[in-house]
Write a protein that holds these residues in place. Structure first.
Motif, PDB file in Angstrom:
ATOM      1  N   GLN A  41       0.819  -1.211   0.000  1.00 29.27           N
ATOM      2  CA  GLN A  41       0.000   0.000   0.000  1.00 29.27           C
ATOM      3  C   GLN A  41       0.854   1.263   0.000  1.00 29.27           C
ATOM      4  OE1 GLN A  41      -2.622  -0.448   3.327  1.00 29.27           O
ATOM      5  NE2 GLN A  41      -3.991  -1.831   2.223  1.00 29.27           N
ATOM      6  N   GLY A  42       2.073   1.140   0.509  1.00 30.74           N
ATOM      7  CA  GLY A  42       2.965   2.288   0.511  1.00 30.74           C
ATOM      8  C   GLY A  42       3.720   2.465  -0.788  1.00 30.74           C
ATOM      9  N   GLY A  43       3.531   1.563  -1.739  1.00 25.75           N
ATOM     10  CA  GLY A  43       4.176   1.673  -3.039  1.00 25.75           C
ATOM     11  C   GLY A  43       5.637   1.244  -3.033  1.00 25.75           C
ATOM     12  N   ALA A  44       6.000   0.305  -2.187  1.00 21.86           N
ATOM     13  CA  ALA A  44       7.390  -0.158  -2.094  1.00 21.86           C
ATOM     14  C   ALA A  44       7.747  -1.031  -3.292  1.00 21.86           C
ATOM     15  CB  ALA A  44       7.588  -0.946  -0.805  1.00 21.86           C
ATOM     16  N   SER A  45       9.052  -1.176  -3.515  1.00 21.91           N
ATOM     17  CA  SER A  45       9.520  -2.053  -4.589  1.00 21.91           C
ATOM     18  C   SER A  45       9.326  -3.516  -4.180  1.00 21.91           C
ATOM     19  CB  SER A  45      11.006  -1.787  -4.854  1.00 21.91           C
ATOM     20  OG  SER A  45      11.781  -2.187  -3.740  1.00 21.91           O
ATOM     21  N   VAL A  46       9.448  -4.404  -5.161  1.00 23.00           N
ATOM     22  CA  VAL A  46       9.265  -5.834  -4.908  1.00 23.00           C
ATOM     23  C   VAL A  46      10.297  -6.336  -3.889  1.00 23.00           C
ATOM     24  CG1 VAL A  46       9.289  -8.121  -5.970  1.00 23.00           C
ATOM     25  CG2 VAL A  46       8.269  -6.196  -7.194  1.00 23.00           C
ATOM     26  N   THR A  47      11.531  -5.843  -3.984  1.00 15.51           N
ATOM     27  CA  THR A  47      12.568  -6.236  -3.032  1.00 15.51           C
ATOM     28  C   THR A  47      12.189  -5.816  -1.623  1.00 15.51           C
ATOM     29  OG1 THR A  47      14.226  -5.934  -4.755  1.00 15.51           O
ATOM     30  CG2 THR A  47      15.009  -6.051  -2.488  1.00 15.51           C
ATOM     31  N   MET A  48      11.703  -4.606  -1.482  1.00 18.27           N
ATOM     32  CA  MET A  48      11.315  -4.110  -0.159  1.00 18.27           C
ATOM     33  C   MET A  48      10.116  -4.868   0.390  1.00 18.27           C
ATOM     34  SD  MET A  48      12.997  -2.205   1.472  1.00 18.27           S
ATOM     35  CE  MET A  48      12.905  -1.459   3.036  1.00 18.27           C
ATOM     36  N   ILE A  49       9.190  -5.238  -0.470  1.00 21.40           N
ATOM     37  CA  ILE A  49       8.031  -6.024  -0.039  1.00 21.40           C
ATOM     38  C   ILE A  49       8.504  -7.385   0.488  1.00 21.40           C
ATOM     39  CG2 ILE A  49       5.939  -7.198  -0.823  1.00 21.40           C
ATOM     40  CD1 ILE A  49       5.575  -4.854  -2.801  1.00 21.40           C
ATOM     41  N   GLY A  50       9.442  -7.998  -0.226  1.00 20.33           N
ATOM     42  CA  GLY A  50       9.984  -9.280   0.221  1.00 20.33           C
ATOM     43  C   GLY A  50      10.708  -9.166   1.555  1.00 20.33           C
ATOM     44  N   LEU A  51      11.506  -8.119   1.701  1.00 21.27           N
ATOM     45  CA  LEU A  51      12.223  -7.919   2.965  1.00 21.27           C
ATOM     46  C   LEU A  51      11.262  -7.648   4.120  1.00 21.27           C
ATOM     47  CD1 LEU A  51      15.277  -5.802   1.777  1.00 21.27           C
ATOM     48  CD2 LEU A  51      15.295  -8.166   2.595  1.00 21.27           C
ATOM     49  N   THR A  52      10.225  -6.888   3.838  1.00 21.39           N
ATOM     50  CA  THR A  52       9.228  -6.603   4.861  1.00 21.39           C
ATOM     51  C   THR A  52       8.481  -7.870   5.270  1.00 21.39           C
ATOM     52  OG1 THR A  52       8.955  -4.398   3.936  1.00 21.39           O
ATOM     53  CG2 THR A  52       7.243  -5.159   5.423  1.00 21.39           C
ATOM     54  N   THR A  53       8.183  -8.727   4.302  1.00 25.39           N
ATOM     55  CA  THR A  53       7.518  -9.991   4.602  1.00 25.39           C
ATOM     56  C   THR A  53       8.395 -10.865   5.483  1.00 25.39           C
ATOM     57  OG1 THR A  53       6.370  -9.888   2.478  1.00 25.39           O
ATOM     58  CG2 THR A  53       6.408 -12.016   3.590  1.00 25.39           C
ATOM     59  N   VAL A  54       9.654 -10.993   5.128  1.00 28.38           N
ATOM     60  CA  VAL A  54      10.576 -11.813   5.928  1.00 28.38           C
ATOM     61  C   VAL A  54      10.723 -11.229   7.331  1.00 28.38           C
ATOM     62  CG1 VAL A  54      12.975 -12.579   6.136  1.00 28.38           C
ATOM     63  CG2 VAL A  54      11.805 -12.741   3.941  1.00 28.38           C
ATOM     64  N   GLY A  55      10.867  -9.919   7.416  1.00 31.84           N
ATOM     65  CA  GLY A  55      10.969  -9.279   8.725  1.00 31.84           C
ATOM     66  C   GLY A  55       9.720  -9.475   9.564  1.00 31.84           C
ATOM     67  N   GLY A  56       8.559  -9.395   8.938  1.00 29.54           N
ATOM     68  CA  GLY A  56       7.301  -9.621   9.649  1.00 29.54           C
ATOM     69  C   GLY A  56       7.164 -11.050  10.127  1.00 29.54           C
ATOM     70  N   LEU A  57       7.592 -12.005   9.293  1.00 29.17           N
ATOM     71  CA  LEU A  57       7.547 -13.415   9.709  1.00 29.17           C
ATOM     72  C   LEU A  57       8.480 -13.672  10.890  1.00 29.17           C
ATOM     73  CD1 LEU A  57       7.435 -15.149   6.212  1.00 29.17           C
ATOM     74  CD2 LEU A  57       5.563 -14.941   7.858  1.00 29.17           C
ATOM     75  N   LEU A  58       9.654 -13.064  10.860  1.00 30.11           N
ATOM     76  CA  LEU A  58      10.583 -13.206  11.986  1.00 30.11           C
ATOM     77  C   LEU A  58      10.014 -12.568  13.249  1.00 30.11           C
ATOM     78  CD1 LEU A  58      14.012 -12.537  10.234  1.00 30.11           C
ATOM     79  CD2 LEU A  58      13.140 -14.723  11.093  1.00 30.11           C
ATOM     80  N   ALA A  59       9.430 -11.394  13.110  1.00 31.35           N
ATOM     81  CA  ALA A  59       8.823 -10.729  14.267  1.00 31.35           C
ATOM     82  C   ALA A  59       7.649 -11.537  14.811  1.00 31.35           C
ATOM     83  CB  ALA A  59       8.369  -9.327  13.876  1.00 31.35           C
ATOM     84  N   GLY A  60       6.833 -12.088  13.930  1.00 28.27           N
ATOM     85  CA  GLY A  60       5.716 -12.929  14.366  1.00 28.27           C
ATOM     86  C   GLY A  60       6.192 -14.173  15.083  1.00 28.27           C
ATOM     87  N   GLY A  61       7.256 -14.785  14.566  1.00 29.16           N
ATOM     88  CA  GLY A  61       7.813 -15.959  15.241  1.00 29.16           C
ATOM     89  C   GLY A  61       8.340 -15.619  16.623  1.00 29.16           C
ATOM     90  N   ALA A  62       8.984 -14.468  16.748  1.00 28.32           N
ATOM     91  CA  ALA A  62       9.492 -14.045  18.050  1.00 28.32           C
ATOM     92  C   ALA A  62       8.338 -13.767  19.017  1.00 28.32           C
ATOM     93  CB  ALA A  62      10.369 -12.804  17.897  1.00 28.32           C
ATOM     94  N   LEU A  63       7.268 -13.151  18.514  1.00 26.28           N
ATOM     95  CA  LEU A  63       6.116 -12.881  19.371  1.00 26.28           C
ATOM     96  C   LEU A  63       5.443 -14.166  19.842  1.00 26.28           C
ATOM     97  CD1 LEU A  63       4.545  -9.855  17.493  1.00 26.28           C
ATOM     98  CD2 LEU A  63       5.514  -9.828  19.786  1.00 26.28           C
ATOM     99  N   VAL A  64       5.297 -15.143  18.956  1.00 22.00           N
ATOM    100  CA  VAL A  64       4.686 -16.421  19.342  1.00 22.00           C
ATOM    101  C   VAL A  64       5.566 -17.150  20.343  1.00 22.00           C
ATOM    102  CG1 VAL A  64       4.077 -18.723  18.486  1.00 22.00           C
ATOM    103  CG2 VAL A  64       3.269 -16.703  17.304  1.00 22.00           C
ATOM    104  N   TRP A  65       6.867 -17.145  20.105  1.00 20.55           N
ATOM    105  CA  TRP A  65       7.777 -17.787  21.062  1.00 20.55           C
ATOM    106  C   TRP A  65       7.623 -17.145  22.446  1.00 20.55           C
ATOM    107  CZ3 TRP A  65      11.704 -15.502  23.892  1.00 20.55           C
ATOM    108  CH2 TRP A  65      12.457 -16.383  24.657  1.00 20.55           C
ATOM    109  N   TYR A  66       7.601 -15.819  22.496  1.00 20.38           N
ATOM    110  CA  TYR A  66       7.469 -15.117  23.765  1.00 20.38           C
ATOM    111  C   TYR A  66       6.125 -15.423  24.419  1.00 20.38           C
ATOM    112  CZ  TYR A  66       7.251 -11.382  27.193  1.00 20.38           C
ATOM    113  OH  TYR A  66       7.112 -10.680  28.359  1.00 20.38           O
ATOM    114  N   LEU A  67       5.064 -15.454  23.637  1.00 20.42           N
ATOM    115  CA  LEU A  67       3.740 -15.764  24.173  1.00 20.42           C
ATOM    116  C   LEU A  67       3.716 -17.146  24.794  1.00 20.42           C
ATOM    117  CD1 LEU A  67       0.709 -15.038  24.454  1.00 20.42           C
ATOM    118  CD2 LEU A  67       0.391 -16.074  22.216  1.00 20.42           C
ATOM    119  N   PHE A  68       4.247 -18.141  24.092  1.00 19.10           N
ATOM    120  CA  PHE A  68       4.270 -19.500  24.640  1.00 19.10           C
ATOM    121  C   PHE A  68       5.206 -19.598  25.836  1.00 19.10           C
ATOM    122  CE2 PHE A  68       2.908 -21.527  20.375  1.00 19.10           C
ATOM    123  CZ  PHE A  68       1.585 -21.205  20.659  1.00 19.10           C
TER     124      PHE A  68
END
Length: 72
Positions: A41-68
């Protein structure tokens, strides 16, 4: 006499563990793809979208680990 705290993962039925895994996976995907959608939605490049996805997945994994971890 003090009550002992029950550890949810130690003696829970197998179906409960599967449900926890499904919840964790869904949460990780939700966080990862929400980051990707913000980048799109912010108009990022494909590379930035991929990096953001990977970063979000890592952050989500860290949040789930902390929750458990805090849940026991």
């Amino acid at each position: 006499m003090a009550r002992q705290r029950r550890r949810p993962g130690s003696d829970s039925p197998p179906g409960d563990r599967g449900a926890r895994r499904q919840f964790g996976a869904a949460f990780v995907l939700l966080v990862g793809f929400s980051g990707a959608m913000m980048a799109v939605q912010g108009g990022a490049s494909v590379t930035m979208i991929g990096l953001t996805t990977v970063g979000g997945l890592l952050a989500g994994g860290a949040l789930v680990w902390y929750l458990f971890w805090i849940a026991g």
